[in-house]
Structures are given as C-alpha cells and as structure tokens.
Scaffold this motif. Structure first.
Motif: not given
Length: 339
Positions: A73, A75, A97, A99, A116, A326
C-alpha cells in the motif's frame, strides 16, 4: 543484446530468522549489456505476523517492483504526519492510497509511505530514467510522481509484467529469478524507442555534479537550447532539469548527513544557500527535518524485522518505521526510542 545472456554475478543471499518471523534478501548486478541503464536487482521475501512500514524518499532512479506474493500500500507522506522523529499525527483524511502487487514508480519530488501486511516477496529493479523511457515506451512525464501497475500503461505485450512476476514466483532460486529478469529486460530494451544521446549525456552531467550544475551549462555541453533540454527531460526523464537537480542534490545531502556531516557542511557541499534552505527542501521532499532523518537512521525502529535496505547502494533512501495501524501513521520517536 542477447536476450538469453545470463546474469554475470552470483546473487548475494542473506536469509535470517527471529522469534517474530523470517526474511530473506538477495542482490545482484544485471548483465553488463543491460548496464548502465539497469542499476541493479534486489530480491526479498518477508514473512512476519504483523504489518511493516517504510518511508521512501525521492531518488534519482525509476523503480520497478515485480511482486509475486502479497501487495504493498502506497500513500503520499508529505506534511510530517508520518511522525519521523516525533509523535506524528493521525493520517489526514482524503489521502489517496493505492494497493498493488507490482509497482512502477517514476521520478518524484515527494516522499511516500509503503506498507504491507507482513508477507511480501518480489524483485525490485532500479532503472536510470532514460532506460525506463526505452523499456516502457512511454513519455516519462506520464509517470512523474506516479505509482501504478506497469501493465496499466499498455506499452508492453498484454499483461507482460504480471506474467513475468508470476514466473518469478515459480522460479526455484534467486539466481534463476535474476536470470529471467535479465532475459526479459533484454528483449524489452532491444525493441523500445531509443533515448536521445544528448539526454543521456545531460543526465550524467547533472548526476555527476550532484544536482548543482547550472541548467544552461548542461544545455551548452550537449549542444541544445535550454528549452530543447527541458522538453527532452520532460519526455525521457520525467522531471524538468531543475526538479531533477533538486532530487539529486537532496539525495547527496541525505548521504552526507547520515555519514556524519553537519547541516552547515552539508548545505555548503550540496549548493544550498544556507541551512534554512537545506531544511526547507528536506521537509518538502522527505517529510521531516534533516536532524530527524539522520537520527531516525541511527535507530533500529523495527528490532523484530530485517535491517533497513536502501533502494540505491550507498545512499540513504529509506526509513523503517513502527506501524500504528492502518487508521494512523507510522512512528519513530527521537526522545523515547523505538516503540
């Protein structure tokens, strides 16, 4: 270029195990015929029960991650919310974000947070920008600041990168994986558009100067006008010469700071007006101050995981971070140590 040429170097493999999981890294140089456009290969296989996070600063290379297990992921990490050297803050609302299992990252002037879930495996390929132009048959201005799955470009045969990543996962050894990457990149580079010789010479001149050479001087060296140089860089490098200079200069500054140079020494050596200029560029492009970055590099923020591995050998490109879930950020505290 022979598409069947094997990798010229035996991979350096480092397996390890700890109470919190296992990891393995491998590195190798590409076949000489792929150099200097292809800088190197790094294989990795991580198996941990919980998430991991890294702050990645801008570098003077295009990164291709060929993932065959798990996803990462990504960001945007500007604004200091990640919390390097302090308590950080909640992850700002509205941050995008993405993935992906395999990722192509163009040149950028901003940092990113990579996360991750603990299990991740793949091969990372480092490319000089002009080689990425040939490999992916795409104007690199379309990749500036972008992170995407390479197959989304539709520049190579259908799902070619996905198929390569899948084949890497089926391979029996890192040596076999690196040989397969050698063979595949050799074919793709042979059939791609040629980068202008002047672009290559200008990039080397800029990189050799650590980003300090005046743009007009470089244009004169390659026999182009400044406008023509800017247009070629936009197409075949991805950043303007001035923006590329910022990336290369800060890359050198990070290396000097982490090697023990003071901020004053680093600012003078890298061509910044003063320490305030260095600090401002550092915050904008790395998400933290020079002092915070240098201190965080000296901490083992993730004692249960593998040591930090920089994307470029000999450079300070990354920080391994403590993960806070997260919904929040990742954190290193300079006063209380890793947590």
């Amino acid at each position: 270029m022979s598409s069947r040429a094997p990798s010229s170097s035996r991979p350096a493999v480092r397996p390890a195990r700890c109470p919190h999981g296992t990891w393995e890294t491998a590195s190798a140089r590409p076949h000489p015929r792929l150099r200097p456009g292809v800088l190197g290969y790094r294989g990795f296989r991580l198996a941990f029960p919980g998430p991991r996070a890294r702050l990645e600063a801008p570098i003077g290379a295009v990164t291709l991650m060929l993932g065959f297990q798990g996803a990462v992921r990504i960001t945007e990490a500007t604004g200091g919310w990640v919390g390097v050297g302090g308590d950080g803050a909640a992850r700002p609302a509205g941050l995008g974000t993405i993935e992906l299992s395999s990722v192509l990252s163009g040149l950028s002037t901003t940092p990113v947070l990579g996360e991750h879930d603990g299990k991740l495996a793949g091969v990372e390929v480092l490319l000089r920008p002009w080689a990425a132009f040939t490999l992916f048959r795409t104007g690199l201005h379309e990749l500036t600041g972008a992170r995407l799955h390479p197959d989304a470009l539709d520049a190579l045969p259908h799902e070619a990168v996905g198929e390569l990543a899948h084949a890497l996962g089926r391979s029996a050894s890192w040596r076999a994986r690196f040989q397969l990457v050698d063979e595949t990149l050799g074919r793709w580079l042979e059939s791609g558009p040629r980068c202008a010789d002047g672009t290559v010479r200008a990039w080397y001149a800029l990189a050799h100067s650590g980003g300090t050479a005046p743009v007009g001087q470089i244009a004169e060296q390659v026999g182009w006008s400044v406008r023509h140089l800017e247009n070629r860089f936009r197409e075949q490098i991805g950043l303007s010469p001035k923006a590329a200079s910022r990336v290369l200069r800060l890359q050198r500054a990070r290396r000097l700071l982490c090697a023990g140079s003071t901020q004053a020494e680093t600012a003078a050596a890298c061509g910044y007006y003063d320490q305030a200029h260095l600090s401002g560029e550092f915050k904008a492009m790395t998400g933290c101050t020079p002092r915070q970055f240098a201190l965080a590099r000296g901490l083992r923020a993730d004692p249960g995981g593998p040591p930090a591995t920089d994307r470029l050998a000999g450079e300070a490109t990354s920080l391994v971070l403590r993960h806070r879930g997260r919904a929040g950020g990742a954190d290193i505290s300079k006063t209380r140590g890793p947590r």
